[in-house]
Design an enzyme around this catalytic site. Structure first.
Site, PDB file in Angstrom:
ATOM      1  N   ASP A 102       0.837  -1.198   0.000  1.00 28.08           N
ATOM      2  CA  ASP A 102       0.000   0.000   0.000  1.00 28.08           C
ATOM      3  C   ASP A 102       0.872   1.248   0.000  1.00 28.08           C
ATOM      4  O   ASP A 102       2.038   1.220   0.406  1.00 28.08           O
ATOM      5  CB  ASP A 102      -0.910   0.015   1.227  1.00 28.08           C
ATOM      6  N   LYS A 103       0.293   2.353  -0.401  1.00 25.95           N
ATOM      7  CA  LYS A 103       1.025   3.615  -0.504  1.00 25.95           C
ATOM      8  C   LYS A 103       1.720   3.979   0.801  1.00 25.95           C
ATOM      9  O   LYS A 103       2.860   4.457   0.795  1.00 25.95           O
ATOM     10  CB  LYS A 103       0.064   4.725  -0.921  1.00 25.95           C
TER      11      LYS A 103
END
Length: 238
Positions: A102-103
């Site tokens: 995920d970011k």
């Protein structure tokens, strides 16, 4: 292989840029200057550009310590991607992240243009273990450990395989925990959803290993190192 494809694959330049180099007369095969981008080259041939030897390498493998705020993608119109963290000389055609973080998740990320290895590491039947460390809002305890070990079913019906949760630190005063968790699958936002299902929230998440590949202690956020396929295959037993 055509010489323009050979040089483009080795990131000497785009096909158009390679054609210009050939027109300038600075590309040679076995010491002979070539005049056409259609010229064929074998792996045993010596290729030089302006006197510099270009060694062909089909596949590349980069082990990165992914920082926050960067997408595990090859391109995006508005946000930075992990590919943008590679030096231009290492941005070979076909390089992609193996799986995704995920970011806001940090840690170990493998990037390669070896599609078969990518499949081997991600195939569900391979059960490649991934280990994460996390800071949690909430106090994880033995009941949490047992819940994760039993194989959860999330609120939307998603069934998860058993996960190994280790509680590293509990802070009841501040209602927080530090944990380590091992999973063998990679469903969307899986760890965040698992803790959400037991009333907790992931504050920070870092992947520290994938199979037997481990995040080097001296590899800083945003840095990466090139490794070879023999090391990966030997460690992953694939």
């Amino acid at each position: 292989m055509r010489i323009d494809k050979f040089l483009a694959n080795m990131n000497v330049g785009s096909r158009k840029e390679v054609h210009q180099l050939i027109k300038k007369g600075i590309v040679a095969i076995n010491g002979q200057t070539i005049k056409t981008p259609k010229e064929k080259v074998a792996e045993t041939d010596e290729v030089t550009v302006n006197g510099e030897k270009i060694v062909y390498q089909k596949y590349h493998y980069f082990l990165m310590n992914k920082p926050k705020g960067v997408l595990s993608a090859t391109e995006d119109r508005s946000q930075r991607t992990v590919i943008s963290l590679l030096d231009p000389k290492d941005q070979y055609q076909g390089i992609v992240p193996v799986g995704r973080l995920d970011k806001d998740t940090t840690g170990l990320l493998l990037l390669t243009n070896d599609g078969q290895l990518n499949h081997e590491l991600l195939a569900p039947n391979k059960h490649v273990a991934k280990v994460y460390r996390a800071k949690i809002a909430g106090v994880a305890d033995e009941d949490t450990v047992k819940t994760f070990a039993s194989g959860m079913t999330l609120g939307d019906g998603t069934k998860l395989k058993p996960a190994k949760l280790t509680v590293l630190k509990q802070d009841t005063e501040h209602d927080s925990s530090e944990i380590e968790i091992e999973i063998s699958e990679g469903k969307y936002h899986q760890i965040k959803r698992m803790f959400g299902a037991v009333g907790m929230k992931v504050v920070e998440l870092e992947r520290i290993s994938m199979g037997k590949l481990k995040l080097p202690n001296n590899l800083k956020r945003g840095q990466y190192v090139e490794i070879d396929v023999d090391e990966i295959s030997r460690k992953q037993n694939i």
